[in-house]
Structures are given as C-alpha cells and as structure tokens.
Write an enzyme that holds these catalytic residues in place. Structure first.
Site, PDB file in Angstrom:
ATOM      1  N   GLN A   1      -9.173   2.778   0.081  1.00 35.70           N
ATOM      2  CA  GLN A   1      -8.992   3.116  -1.330  1.00 35.70           C
ATOM      3  C   GLN A   1      -9.925   4.254  -1.723  1.00 35.70           C
ATOM      4  OE1 GLN A   1      -9.542  -0.575  -3.447  1.00 35.70           O
ATOM      5  NE2 GLN A   1      -7.574  -1.388  -2.799  1.00 35.70           N
TER       6      GLN A   1
ATOM      7  N   ARG B   1     -14.334  -5.841 -10.603  1.00 37.06           N
ATOM      8  CA  ARG B   1     -14.380  -5.212  -9.272  1.00 37.06           C
ATOM      9  C   ARG B   1     -15.128  -3.884  -9.331  1.00 37.06           C
ATOM     10  NH1 ARG B   1      -8.792  -5.834  -6.308  1.00 37.06           N
ATOM     11  NH2 ARG B   1     -10.108  -5.193  -4.565  1.00 37.06           N
TER      12      ARG B   1
ATOM     13  N   ASP C   1      -7.227  -7.773   4.928  1.00 34.95           N
ATOM     14  CA  ASP C   1      -6.320  -8.544   4.076  1.00 34.95           C
ATOM     15  C   ASP C   1      -5.755  -9.771   4.787  1.00 34.95           C
ATOM     16  OD1 ASP C   1      -6.757  -6.812   2.002  1.00 34.95           O
ATOM     17  OD2 ASP C   1      -4.947  -5.634   2.332  1.00 34.95           O
TER      18      ASP C   1
ATOM     19  N   ARG D   1     -13.160 -14.075  -1.740  1.00 37.46           N
ATOM     20  CA  ARG D   1     -12.271 -14.807  -0.808  1.00 37.46           C
ATOM     21  C   ARG D   1     -13.046 -15.694   0.171  1.00 37.46           C
ATOM     22  NH1 ARG D   1      -7.804 -10.026   0.197  1.00 37.46           N
ATOM     23  NH2 ARG D   1      -6.669 -10.395  -1.739  1.00 37.46           N
TER      24      ARG D   1
ATOM     25  N   ARG E   1      -3.553 -13.768  -1.863  1.00 34.87           N
ATOM     26  CA  ARG E   1      -3.664 -14.079  -0.427  1.00 34.87           C
ATOM     27  C   ARG E   1      -4.253 -15.479  -0.199  1.00 34.87           C
ATOM     28  NH1 ARG E   1      -1.502  -9.518   1.408  1.00 34.87           N
ATOM     29  NH2 ARG E   1      -2.203  -7.581   0.433  1.00 34.87           N
TER      30      ARG E   1
ATOM     31  N   SER F   1       0.836  -1.212   0.000  1.00 39.50           N
ATOM     32  CA  SER F   1       0.000   0.000   0.000  1.00 39.50           C
ATOM     33  C   SER F   1       0.866   1.254   0.000  1.00 39.50           C
ATOM     34  CB  SER F   1      -0.891   0.032   1.246  1.00 39.50           C
ATOM     35  OG  SER F   1      -1.891  -0.945   1.165  1.00 39.50           O
TER      36      SER F   1
HETATM   37  C1  S3P Z   1      -5.805  -1.052   0.345  1.00 37.89           C
HETATM   38  C2  S3P Z   1      -6.991  -1.008   1.008  1.00 37.89           C
HETATM   39  C3  S3P Z   1      -7.832  -2.187   1.251  1.00 37.89           C
HETATM   40  C4  S3P Z   1      -7.041  -3.474   1.054  1.00 37.89           C
HETATM   41  C5  S3P Z   1      -6.199  -3.462  -0.176  1.00 37.89           C
HETATM   42  C6  S3P Z   1      -5.219  -2.307  -0.144  1.00 37.89           C
HETATM   43  C7  S3P Z   1      -5.071   0.212   0.141  1.00 37.89           C
HETATM   44  O1  S3P Z   1      -8.917  -2.165   0.345  1.00 37.89           O
HETATM   45  O2  S3P Z   1      -7.918  -4.591   1.036  1.00 37.89           O
HETATM   46  O3  S3P Z   1      -5.461  -4.671  -0.281  1.00 37.89           O
HETATM   47  O4  S3P Z   1      -3.874   0.170  -0.218  1.00 37.89           O
HETATM   48  O5  S3P Z   1      -5.670   1.274   0.339  1.00 37.89           O
HETATM   49  P1  S3P Z   1     -10.244  -1.308   0.670  1.00 37.89           P
HETATM   50  O6  S3P Z   1      -9.800   0.048   0.957  1.00 37.89           O
HETATM   51  O7  S3P Z   1     -11.093  -1.380  -0.553  1.00 37.89           O
HETATM   52  O8  S3P Z   1     -10.873  -2.001   1.842  1.00 37.89           O
END
Ligand code: S3P
Length: 437
Positions: A175, A126, A324, A355, A397, A23
C-alpha cells in the site's frame, strides 16, 4: 448476514470460479480514473471496499459504471487524465478500506484542490504516517488526527505540485509503495521506491498495462511523472488468492475432499500460500494453461485434496508474503502435526482489527493450543476444535477463518458480527454452501 453458523462437514467437493481479486479491482478503479480514455474490466469484484473506491472517484467527477452479468461484474471507467479530477464537494467516506485510503492519498496529494478522506471506526484507528511521511517529502500538505506520535484518519489533503523522490521503504507494504508510485505519476521528474522484500506488485503491473513510464529492477521500482496514462481497452481481473485460501485450506482439512478453483490469480507476489501449504504436506496443484499465465495478471485453476498436515515455521519474510492468509493458516496449524511458529507478525496488529488478538482469542475459545509471545504465534496442532460462539472483531478474514474452523469442529460454531465479510467476499457463504457435504 449478522451471524454465521457452521458445523462439522464430511468433505468438500466440486468446483467454483474464484472471486475476483480485491487488490486488483481497487487499482482498476483508481488507475483507470487517472487514464485518458475508457477501460473495461472483466470480472471486477463487487464488494464493499471496491464500492468505496468507486464512490470516491464518482465524487471527483469520474464516470464509472458497474454491470452485473450472471455472477460476474464488468466495470467501465471513463478516465479523466492525471490532472482532470474535480474537487469533491464534500468529504469522501472510505468506509473500512485501508487500501483505498492509502492509495487515493497519493493521488490527492498532487491534485489542484483540497479534499478530506474519512473512514469508519476501524479505519480511523489505522496508521497513516507510513504514507503521509513519504508524501510530505514530495511536497504534499496533509493533516491527520495526531495521537501518540502517529497520524490517523480523517485526513485533510491540500493538493500541491509534487517533486519526485527516491524512497527507501522502511516497512514491507504494497500500500505504501503504491501510494508513492501513484504520487510519482503526478510529480516532477523520477520517483523511485526501494523495498525490503518484493511486496504484491499489482500497481506496477497495472501501470504497465496503462503504458506508464515505469521500470522495475528487482525490489526497485521507478516511475517518471507527468506522462498521461493510456487506457487499454479491456483487462481481465483474475481470482483472489487470499479469498481462495479459505477454501483451499478447508478442502485440505476436511476428509474425502476434492476441490477445483477456477481462474485463481497466480501473481508470483501472491502465491506464497501455495508453497507454504506444500511444505505443510497439502496436496495442492496448479493446472497450467499457457494463455492465462501470460495475461497481465497470471491465473490458472487450482486443485486440492484432503491431506495430512504437518507444522511449519514462518519467518518474518514469509509473513510479509502471506500477510492476509495468516488468520486461516492459524486454523490449518490447529490440525497440523507438531508446533507451527509464525514469527514477527506485528503487521497483523494494524489490520482491520488486531488479528493476533482476534485469532488467539477465538481459537482458544474453540479449544486450540495457541499462544502469542510478543508478535509471534505458537500453535500446537491438536487435531481437534469444538464449536463455540466467537466474534469477527469486525474483521472479514477473522470471520471467514472461524467459519472454516467451524466446518472442522465438533458441535456448532457461531460467528457473530459477520457483515464485514462483504468487505472482500460477499459470495463466501453461497460458495461454501455449494461445495460442502
Ligand atoms: C494490500 C496490501 C496489504 C494487504 C491488504 C491489501 C494492497 O497491506 O494486507 O489487504 O492491496 O496493496 P500492506 O501493504 O499494508 O501490507
């Protein structure tokens, strides 16, 4: 890496440097590209997702250099400023990376050109409405593929002058928050995001390091737009807790284990796993080091020993903090005494694969007592699994969780379709081989 094969081990011993955080590495590319000046990142994660982020910004004229030193990578980004990107000549293929697509969307929405983002088969399924809706209310013009009231990639984005908004986020997603904040950097006035729970805050921390006008009060984040970001000369990217999770749990489950993981990221929004594991009875500890804890993203070493695990119940809020890590927590639950309940995990359905379906199918095949009721997972710890052939469902994962399950199972576990591991953790198998007995 077509198949991974694992078999029961005696223990896990040794130490290794945690692989860099995915991230943070993605945000490194994205935010440094928008800054004025050059940034150097030490310990950048060279993985498939980060390469997609680099490729997209290179297509928009950003000079990005990756230098490999031993097992670590250094990243150099010569930023173009908030509005200095060039129009890409062709569509940008984001591959499998949901984070890159959703964050980059926020930036493209405010650029003075039109662009198109596409992805692989998984990313094309997605949901993108979660970012498109708030961006539209800022004035963005974005068109996705419409299906059953949802919008999916490919996305066509016509850059527009944006207006700041105040956004009450209806889902728990870092995100989405990051996308709106990045668009807010380009917008007129203030952009404010209010979250239901405080999701990972890597964007906010990195924006601070780049001297953005950003204020954070609890679950409320506010940025003022049109102020250029200023490149800090050098930043260190710590290890990824979500990748460490596979080995923390493997060491806890295997007998006669003692493992130390160096430079693991300890951002408070990413360490719920550690407290959950403690609740489960795992002997996991953080070895504090004042300097590293004061970094823009804190980190420290972690130690873990073989432990007797007990079941736990995770509520919907817990789930948001360890989203995650849930696949590997399902594996841990198979070896914990009692019944583990993971409640309200609907978000798992819209990750790189569903998942819930992937883990229930695979672990059942390996003899686990696991079932799902709506979006809850109920796992009765039986203390045993057996080897079988399972599939990654194209999800990194799931692949790595089943590889760890195989280390604890009787007989050989074969995990098919494991190229996806390169998405976040290309060194996974090498590290595993170096510490198992
Ligand atoms: C992430 C946020 C998470 C996570 C993803 C990485 C990020 O998703 O599951 O692997 O880097 O901001 P969401 O924000 O959609 O929950």
């Amino acid at each position: 890496m077509p198949n991974i094969k694992t078999a029961k081990i005696r223990g896990i011993n040794g130490e290794f440097f945690a692989p860099a955080d995915k991230s943070i590495s993605q945000r490194a590319v994205i935010i440094a590209a928008l800054a004025k000046g050059r940034t150097r990142f030490d310990n950048f994660l060279d993985c498939a997702d980060c390469r997609r982020a680099m490729a997209a910004f290179r297509q928009m004229g950003v000079d990005i250099r990756l230098e490999k030193k031993n097992r670590q990578a250094e990243l150099y980004v010569q930023g173009k400023g908030l509005f200095g990107l060039s129009a890409p000549k062709k569509e940008m293929d984001i591959g499998n990376s949901g984070t890159t697509m959703r964050l980059v969307c926020g930036i493209l929405a405010g650029q003075p050109f039109e662009s198109k983002l596409s992805g692989d088969a998984s990313l094309s399924k997605r949901p993108m409405k979660r970012v498109i809706e708030p961006l539209r209310s800022m004035g963005a013009v974005i068109k996705g593929r419409l299906k059953d009231g949802q919008e999916y990639p490919p996305l066509t984005i016509k850059g527009m002058p944006l207006q700041g908004i105040s956004y009450n986020m209806p889902i728990k997603s870092a995100q989405v928050k990051s996308c709106v904040l990045l668009a807010g950097l380009l917008a007129e006035g203030r952009t404010e995001v209010l979250e239901m729970v405080k999701t990972r805050d890597h964007t906010e921390r990195m924006l601070k390091a780049f001297q953005a006008d950003i204020r954070i009060k609890g679950r409320r984040v506010c940025v003022r737009g049109k102020k250029e970001l200023c490149a800090p000369r050098r930043l260190f990217i710590p290890g990824d807790m979500s990748s460490c999770a596979f080995f923390i749990i493997a060491a806890a489950l295997a007998p006669k284990s003692r493992l130390r993981i160096k430079n693991a990221g300890l951002n408070p929004t990413r360490i719920a796993l550690l407290s959950i594991l403690k609740r489960m009875g795992v002997e996991v500890n953080v070895i504090k080091n004042k300097n590293s804890l004061e970094s823009f993203e804190p980190y420290a070493d972690i130690s873990v020993k073989s432990s007797r695990l007990k079941a736990v119940t995770l509520t919907e809020n817990d789930v948001a903090y360890c989203i995650d890590e849930l696949p590997i927590l399902c594996v841990a639950a198979c070896f914990a005494e009692g019944t583990t309940r993971i409640l309200g995990a609907a978000e798992l359905r819209v990750k790189e694969t569903d998942r819930i379906h992937a883990m229930v199918t695979n672990l059942k095949k390996a003899g686990a007592d696991i079932r799902n009721v709506r979006n809850d997972l109920i796992i009765k710890g039986t203390g045993a699994l057996h080897g079988t052939t399972v599939d990654s469902f194209g999800d990194h994962r799931t692949a790595m969780s089943m590889a760890v399950a195989g280390l604890m199972a009787e007989g050989e576990m074969v995990i098919r379709n494991t190229e996806c591991v390169n998405k976040s953790f290309p060194e996974f198998m090498n590290i595993m081989r170096s510490i198992i007995n």
